[in-house]
Design a protein around this motif. Structure first.
Motif, PDB file in Angstrom:
ATOM      1  N   ALA A   1      18.737  -6.257  17.873  1.00 20.04           N
ATOM      2  CA  ALA A   1      17.876  -5.135  18.264  1.00 20.04           C
ATOM      3  C   ALA A   1      18.111  -3.885  17.424  1.00 20.04           C
ATOM      4  O   ALA A   1      17.173  -3.336  16.847  1.00 20.04           O
ATOM      5  N   PHE A   2      19.354  -3.402  17.335  1.00 19.60           N
ATOM      6  CA  PHE A   2      19.623  -2.109  16.718  1.00 19.60           C
ATOM      7  C   PHE A   2      20.768  -2.198  15.711  1.00 19.60           C
ATOM      8  O   PHE A   2      21.757  -2.888  15.932  1.00 19.60           O
ATOM      9  N   LEU A   3      20.628  -1.440  14.619  1.00 18.12           N
ATOM     10  CA  LEU A   3      21.640  -1.427  13.565  1.00 18.12           C
ATOM     11  C   LEU A   3      22.081   0.003  13.278  1.00 18.12           C
ATOM     12  O   LEU A   3      21.245   0.890  13.094  1.00 18.12           O
ATOM     13  N   THR A   4      23.400   0.235  13.259  1.00 20.44           N
ATOM     14  CA  THR A   4      23.942   1.460  12.690  1.00 20.44           C
ATOM     15  C   THR A   4      24.659   1.080  11.398  1.00 20.44           C
ATOM     16  O   THR A   4      25.214  -0.008  11.291  1.00 20.44           O
ATOM     17  N   LEU A   5      24.652   1.985  10.447  1.00 20.64           N
ATOM     18  CA  LEU A   5      25.142   1.640   9.116  1.00 20.64           C
ATOM     19  C   LEU A   5      25.861   2.820   8.491  1.00 20.64           C
ATOM     20  O   LEU A   5      25.283   3.895   8.309  1.00 20.64           O
ATOM     21  N   SER A   6      27.149   2.638   8.175  1.00 19.74           N
ATOM     22  CA  SER A   6      27.931   3.661   7.496  1.00 19.74           C
ATOM     23  C   SER A   6      28.227   3.201   6.078  1.00 19.74           C
ATOM     24  O   SER A   6      28.566   2.029   5.861  1.00 19.74           O
ATOM     25  N   LEU A   7      28.099   4.125   5.120  1.00 19.15           N
ATOM     26  CA  LEU A   7      28.253   3.799   3.707  1.00 19.15           C
ATOM     27  C   LEU A   7      29.283   4.707   3.051  1.00 19.15           C
ATOM     28  O   LEU A   7      29.293   5.922   3.277  1.00 19.15           O
TER      29      LEU A   7
END
Length: 332
Positions: A86-92
């Motif tokens: 459903a949902f994605l968080t993404l740290s780079l």
């Protein structure tokens, strides 16, 4: 004790023992995703770290392909639990000399897979870094009980979706400096694409879980034998794999013949490995057309204490010295 002796999975086990679990945790550290109670449904959360020079090499991986694979490997964890993403968080972590267009291309790769998978990108963080690293967290859900690694029983059949070894063989080809022979080029291109653009078996995982056919399940990320070992340990069973039953693609056989090393321990295929009751073979056969991917019977679960091993067509143990990927184990 140094991590080279403890190993990646030994470290994870130590972290699992040290980490307290609060209310609402149905399954925490040690499965493909965490299973958390949520009103009306079961919540699934997973994360897979990707670091330049460890998990990918920008000399032969485009930013688009890296974005695609970032989401695919996390979708595969949700698939292994029988859930829906459903949902994605993404740290780079991004080196300062990167171009903004590089990151835009990376996100374009993510979006190309997020839309058909029904995933929304809802947040994250960015930081300067010495090398590119990607830290995603994917949230999914399941209306039925998620499938854990611990449900296998002695006597169960073992199945795998798709074909094995393609990604590892594709990576080997990428690392080689010489080009494949003309007769092998089509096969090589297929294997390389399988490495760069893996398929998360979301539909198959959800159907197997919803029908109650998969008793234990895991995605093949670190190699068939190593991942089967995780099921065996969690379920307290042994297991045997039938070498001649392993599903190998035409491209794999063109490049490697019937050598099964990459299929058994290569990793990054992101196919689903699951156990099922022998009495459910007919039900599974009826479901195959709806799974959207071939499913192959490759072995069986054994009594506790039998270990995990491979047998040849005559039923004799195959002479193999294979291991899947481990980040910390010393290489011989």
């Amino acid at each position: 004790m140094k991590l080279s002796r403890v190993g990646e999975f030994g470290l994870i086990e130590r972290i699992r023992r040290a980490a307290p679990e609060g209310r609402g945790v149905r399954a925490g550290i040690g499965d493909d995703a965490a299973w958390l109670d949520c009103p009306g449904r079961n919540l699934l959360v997973t994360t897979d770290l990707l670091i330049e020079g460890i998990h990918f090499n920008l000399r032969w991986t485009s930013f688009y392909a890296l974005g695609y694979k970032t989401l695919a490997v996390n979708l595969s964890d949700i698939a292994a639990m029988g859930g829906s993403p459903a949902f994605l968080t993404l740290s780079l972590g991004i080196p300062a000399d990167f171009e903004s267009a590089d990151i835009e291309e990376f996100y374009r790769g993510i979006r190309s897979l997020a839309r058909p998978a029904g995933v929304s990108i809802v947040g994250g963080d960015t930081s300067a870094a010495g090398r590119f690293f990607v830290s995603p967290a994917l949230i999914g859900h399941s209306r039925h009980a998620p499938v854990l690694r611990s449900g296998a029983r002695a006597g169960d059949d073992l199945y795998v979706t798709g074909t094995l070894g393609d990604s590892a063989l594709g990576l080997k080809l990428l690392k080689q400096k010489k080009r494949p022979a003309r007769a092998e080029k089509k096969a090589a291109d297929f294997l390389i694409r399988r490495h760069r653009f893996p398929s998360a078996r979301l539909g198959a995982g959800a159907l197997l879980a919803g029908a109650g056919l998969a008793r234990a399940m895991i995605d093949v990320s670190d190699g068939l034998l190593q991942d089967l070992g995780h099921i065996a340990k969690a379920s307290s069973v042994g297991a045997e794999v039938w070498a001649e039953a392993l599903p190998l693609s035409r491209a794999y056989k063109t490049i490697a013949g019937r050598q099964t090393g990459h299929a058994l321990s290569g990793g990054e295929d992101y196919e689903l490995l699951f156990s099922a009751r022998p009495r459910d073979r007919a039900k599974l056969e009826k479901l195959k057309k709806r799974l959207g991917v071939p499913v192959t019977l490759i072995g069986r679960c054994l009594a506790p204490g039998r270990g995990v091993h491979v047998v040849n067509g005559g039923g004799k143990p195959a002479a193999l010295r294979l291991a899947g990927y481990d980040h910390f184990k010393a290489r011989s």
